[in-house]
Enzyme design. Structure first.
Site, PDB file in Angstrom:
ATOM      1  N   ASN A  23       4.024   4.428  -9.811  1.00  0.00           N
ATOM      2  CA  ASN A  23       2.845   4.513 -10.683  1.00  0.00           C
ATOM      3  C   ASN A  23       1.516   4.611  -9.931  1.00  0.00           C
ATOM      4  O   ASN A  23       0.611   5.289 -10.389  1.00  0.00           O
ATOM      5  CB  ASN A  23       2.826   3.278 -11.597  1.00  0.00           C
ATOM      6  CG  ASN A  23       1.494   3.090 -12.281  1.00  0.00           C
ATOM      7  OD1 ASN A  23       1.152   3.820 -13.218  1.00  0.00           O
ATOM      8  ND2 ASN A  23       0.697   2.135 -11.801  1.00  0.00           N
ATOM      9  N   THR A  54      -8.409   2.485 -18.674  1.00  0.00           N
ATOM     10  CA  THR A  54      -8.067   1.685 -17.489  1.00  0.00           C
ATOM     11  C   THR A  54      -9.277   1.590 -16.557  1.00  0.00           C
ATOM     12  O   THR A  54     -10.225   2.375 -16.675  1.00  0.00           O
ATOM     13  CB  THR A  54      -6.915   2.329 -16.685  1.00  0.00           C
ATOM     14  OG1 THR A  54      -7.396   3.551 -16.106  1.00  0.00           O
ATOM     15  CG2 THR A  54      -5.695   2.598 -17.537  1.00  0.00           C
ATOM     16  N   TYR A  69      -5.899  16.601  -7.386  1.00  0.00           N
ATOM     17  CA  TYR A  69      -5.205  15.614  -8.233  1.00  0.00           C
ATOM     18  C   TYR A  69      -4.162  16.326  -9.100  1.00  0.00           C
ATOM     19  O   TYR A  69      -3.012  15.894  -9.195  1.00  0.00           O
ATOM     20  CB  TYR A  69      -6.257  14.899  -9.098  1.00  0.00           C
ATOM     21  CG  TYR A  69      -5.729  13.819 -10.018  1.00  0.00           C
ATOM     22  CD1 TYR A  69      -5.587  12.507  -9.571  1.00  0.00           C
ATOM     23  CD2 TYR A  69      -5.392  14.101 -11.345  1.00  0.00           C
ATOM     24  CE1 TYR A  69      -5.123  11.517 -10.412  1.00  0.00           C
ATOM     25  CE2 TYR A  69      -4.922  13.111 -12.193  1.00  0.00           C
ATOM     26  CZ  TYR A  69      -4.799  11.823 -11.727  1.00  0.00           C
ATOM     27  OH  TYR A  69      -4.331  10.836 -12.569  1.00  0.00           O
ATOM     28  N   ASP A 123       0.886  -1.169   0.000  1.00  0.00           N
ATOM     29  CA  ASP A 123       0.000   0.000   0.000  1.00  0.00           C
ATOM     30  C   ASP A 123       0.924   1.218   0.000  1.00  0.00           C
ATOM     31  O   ASP A 123       1.628   1.466   0.981  1.00  0.00           O
ATOM     32  CB  ASP A 123      -0.881  -0.032   1.255  1.00  0.00           C
ATOM     33  CG  ASP A 123      -1.787   1.194   1.349  1.00  0.00           C
ATOM     34  OD1 ASP A 123      -1.537   2.200   0.654  1.00  0.00           O
ATOM     35  OD2 ASP A 123      -2.744   1.141   2.138  1.00  0.00           O
ATOM     36  N   VAL A 124       0.923   1.973  -1.095  1.00  0.00           N
ATOM     37  CA  VAL A 124       1.908   3.055  -1.225  1.00  0.00           C
ATOM     38  C   VAL A 124       1.684   4.205  -0.240  1.00  0.00           C
ATOM     39  O   VAL A 124       2.531   5.083  -0.120  1.00  0.00           O
ATOM     40  CB  VAL A 124       1.981   3.612  -2.672  1.00  0.00           C
ATOM     41  CG1 VAL A 124       2.523   2.586  -3.639  1.00  0.00           C
ATOM     42  CG2 VAL A 124       0.634   4.182  -3.126  1.00  0.00           C
ATOM     43  N   LYS A 171      -0.008  15.973  -9.128  1.00  0.00           N
ATOM     44  CA  LYS A 171       0.727  15.610 -10.351  1.00  0.00           C
ATOM     45  C   LYS A 171       1.722  16.703 -10.745  1.00  0.00           C
ATOM     46  O   LYS A 171       2.824  16.416 -11.231  1.00  0.00           O
ATOM     47  CB  LYS A 171      -0.250  15.324 -11.498  1.00  0.00           C
ATOM     48  CG  LYS A 171      -1.124  14.088 -11.264  1.00  0.00           C
ATOM     49  CD  LYS A 171      -0.302  12.831 -11.055  1.00  0.00           C
ATOM     50  CE  LYS A 171      -1.147  11.566 -11.023  1.00  0.00           C
ATOM     51  NZ  LYS A 171      -0.351  10.349 -10.778  1.00  0.00           N
TER      52      LYS A 171
HETATM   53  N1  LIG Z   1      -5.967   6.286 -16.628  1.00  0.00           N
HETATM   54  C1  LIG Z   1      -5.709   7.537 -16.996  1.00  0.00           C
HETATM   55  O1  LIG Z   1      -6.409   8.116 -17.840  1.00  0.00           O
HETATM   56  C2  LIG Z   1      -4.549   8.262 -16.406  1.00  0.00           C
HETATM   57  C3  LIG Z   1      -4.238   9.527 -16.950  1.00  0.00           C
HETATM   58  C4  LIG Z   1      -3.160  10.218 -16.416  1.00  0.00           C
HETATM   59  C5  LIG Z   1      -2.416   9.681 -15.382  1.00  0.00           C
HETATM   60  N2  LIG Z   1      -2.760   8.453 -14.881  1.00  0.00           N
HETATM   61  C6  LIG Z   1      -1.943   7.928 -13.807  1.00  0.00           C
HETATM   62  O2  LIG Z   1      -1.484   6.633 -14.150  1.00  0.00           O
HETATM   63  C7  LIG Z   1      -1.312   5.856 -12.959  1.00  0.00           C
HETATM   64  C8  LIG Z   1      -2.085   4.554 -13.081  1.00  0.00           C
HETATM   65  O3  LIG Z   1      -3.464   4.856 -13.282  1.00  0.00           O
HETATM   66  P1  LIG Z   1      -4.501   3.751 -13.781  1.00  0.00           P
HETATM   67  O4  LIG Z   1      -5.482   4.461 -14.635  1.00  0.00           O
HETATM   68  O5  LIG Z   1      -3.805   2.585 -14.286  1.00  0.00           O
HETATM   69  O6  LIG Z   1      -5.226   3.419 -12.374  1.00  0.00           O
HETATM   70  P2  LIG Z   1      -6.123   2.149 -12.016  1.00  0.00           P
HETATM   71  O7  LIG Z   1      -7.016   2.599 -10.900  1.00  0.00           O
HETATM   72  O8  LIG Z   1      -6.764   1.608 -13.241  1.00  0.00           O
HETATM   73  O9  LIG Z   1      -5.057   1.102 -11.460  1.00  0.00           O
HETATM   74  C9  LIG Z   1      -4.320   1.484 -10.340  1.00  0.00           C
HETATM   75  C10 LIG Z   1      -3.663   0.303  -9.673  1.00  0.00           C
HETATM   76  O10 LIG Z   1      -3.080   0.836  -8.475  1.00  0.00           O
HETATM   77  C11 LIG Z   1      -3.544   0.071  -7.377  1.00  0.00           C
HETATM   78  N3  LIG Z   1      -3.634   0.912  -6.181  1.00  0.00           N
HETATM   79  C12 LIG Z   1      -4.624   1.748  -5.810  1.00  0.00           C
HETATM   80  N4  LIG Z   1      -4.343   2.291  -4.616  1.00  0.00           N
HETATM   81  C13 LIG Z   1      -3.150   1.785  -4.235  1.00  0.00           C
HETATM   82  C14 LIG Z   1      -2.333   1.941  -3.088  1.00  0.00           C
HETATM   83  N5  LIG Z   1      -2.706   2.721  -2.052  1.00  0.00           N
HETATM   84  N6  LIG Z   1      -1.163   1.265  -3.035  1.00  0.00           N
HETATM   85  C15 LIG Z   1      -0.784   0.458  -4.047  1.00  0.00           C
HETATM   86  N7  LIG Z   1      -1.518   0.245  -5.141  1.00  0.00           N
HETATM   87  C16 LIG Z   1      -2.691   0.912  -5.227  1.00  0.00           C
HETATM   88  C17 LIG Z   1      -4.885  -0.502  -7.788  1.00  0.00           C
HETATM   89  O11 LIG Z   1      -5.199  -1.677  -7.037  1.00  0.00           O
HETATM   90  C18 LIG Z   1      -4.635  -0.797  -9.277  1.00  0.00           C
HETATM   91  O12 LIG Z   1      -4.054  -2.060  -9.467  1.00  0.00           O
HETATM   92  C19 LIG Z   1      -1.750   6.772 -11.812  1.00  0.00           C
HETATM   93  O13 LIG Z   1      -0.613   7.450 -11.314  1.00  0.00           O
HETATM   94  C20 LIG Z   1      -2.681   7.751 -12.492  1.00  0.00           C
HETATM   95  O14 LIG Z   1      -2.782   8.964 -11.775  1.00  0.00           O
HETATM   96  C21 LIG Z   1      -3.813   7.728 -15.364  1.00  0.00           C
END
Ligand SMILES: NC(=O)c1ccc[n+]([C@@H]2O[C@H](COP(=O)([O-])OP(=O)(O)OC[C@H]3O[C@@H](n4cnc5c(N)ncnc54)[C@H](O)[C@@H]3O)[C@@H](O)[C@H]2O)c1
Length: 261
Positions: free
Chosen positions: A90, A191, A156, A63-64, A160
């Site tokens: 990530n 996602t 958010y 858990d980050v 970032k």
């Molecule tokens: N999806 C997008 O459109 C998008 C756009 C810009 C940036 N991002 C960034 O990309 C990264 C990944 O996003 P995503 O869309 O894959 O998210 P997601 O929610 O689809 O997947 C996130 C993963 O992180 C895990 N997670 C959640 N809380 C956690 C915690 N406290 N400790 C450890 N793991 C945890 C979840 O279980 C999941 O496996 C993030 O930093 C997000 O801010 C995503």
């Protein structure tokens, strides 16, 4: 030759979404990947599937928002392999879709713990190993929202933006030790995070996202993973302190609404 042969990579939030795609791509490119997440059964299953496919992969609960978990994830990689080449910070959560004056202190603190303090700690505990070996690549996941404004996402975006500023700072500080620090800013990616937002916010959100990206679609996790593989690889040996936008042109043309032209 595979692009990450013999490299040891730690990836947080690797059980699903972008982190999952990064872990898969890095394993395929020859890295031994250490996956951290809170979704333990999905993470364990994913690591087992990678091993069954002939790759090197371990899952560790992380858990980050918990300092001890981040230390535990990094330590498990170093104890097992003796080194750490790539750290991908990530994992993050999406708390937003509300004006800033309606956000509670609890929501703010949770978002900062998971999306920002986690990145500080991921870097803090990875760096001593990289300094000792005089090499390393840190990749921090930022967002298009660190570059442009979007109603309802102040906290958010703030986290970032800070991730990008910290990335630049550490690139300067640790460049002399041959440690590269970069970030990636995805646009909207297909996602589970966004599936949840579409369910919560509804309306024409999915259609609006498509329209906002000049390439006329949202991105796939594998397209972000390609950028991460590049930044982790020796091909990016002279690239540090940069933010790589994988955003379909979103930040080049905020509010792309062709029907209004
Ligand atoms: N999806 C997008 O459109 C998008 C756009 C810009 C940036 N991002 C960034 O990309 C990264 C990944 O996003 P995503 O869309 O894959 O998210 P997601 O929610 O689809 O997947 C996130 C993963 O992180 C895990 N997670 C959640 N809380 C956690 C915690 N406290 N400790 C450890 N793991 C945890 C979840 O279980 C999941 O496996 C993030 O930093 C997000 O801010 C995503």
């Amino acid at each position: 030759m595979a692009r990450l042969e013999r490299k040891i990579a730690v990836i947080t939030g690797a059980a699903d979404g972008i982190g999952h795609a990064i872990a898969e791509a890095m394993a395929r490119e020859g890295a031994h990947v250490f996956l951290g997440d809170i979704a333990d059964s999905a993470g364990e299953e994913f690591a087992a599937a990678l091993r069954a496919a002939g790759y090197r992969a371990d899952y560790v609960h992380c858990d980050v928002s918990q300092k001890a978990d981040i230390i535990g994830l990094i330590d498990s990689a170093v104890k097992k392999t003796g080194r750490l080449d790539v750290m991908v910070n990530n994992a993050a959560i999406a708390i937003g879709g509300m004006p800033v004056h309606e956000m509670t202190d609890e929501q703010w603190h949770r978002l900062i713990a998971v999306n920002l303090t986690s990145v500080f700690r991921g870097c803090k505990y990875a760096l001593p190993h990289m300094i000792a070996q005089k090499s390393g690549s840190i990749i921090n996941m930022a967002s298009a929202q660190g570059h442009i404004g979007l109603d309802g996402w102040t906290a958010y975006a703030g986290a970032k933006g800070a991730v990008m500023a910290m990335t630049r700072q550490m690139a300067v500080e640790f460049g002399p030790m041959n440690i590269r620090v970069n970030s990636i800013s995805p646009g909207t990616i297909n996602t589970p995070m966004n599936d949840r937002l579409i369910k919560e916010i509804g309306g024409n959100l999915a259609r609006a996202w498509v329209k906002m990206h000049p390439l006329g679609r949202i991105g796939e996790p594998s397209e972000v993973a390609e950028a991460a593989v590049y930044l982790a690889s020796d091909a990016a040996g002279f690239t540090t302190g940069t933010d790589l936008r994988v955003d379909g042109g979103l930040t080049a043309a905020p509010r792309y609404v062709p029907e209004l032209l």
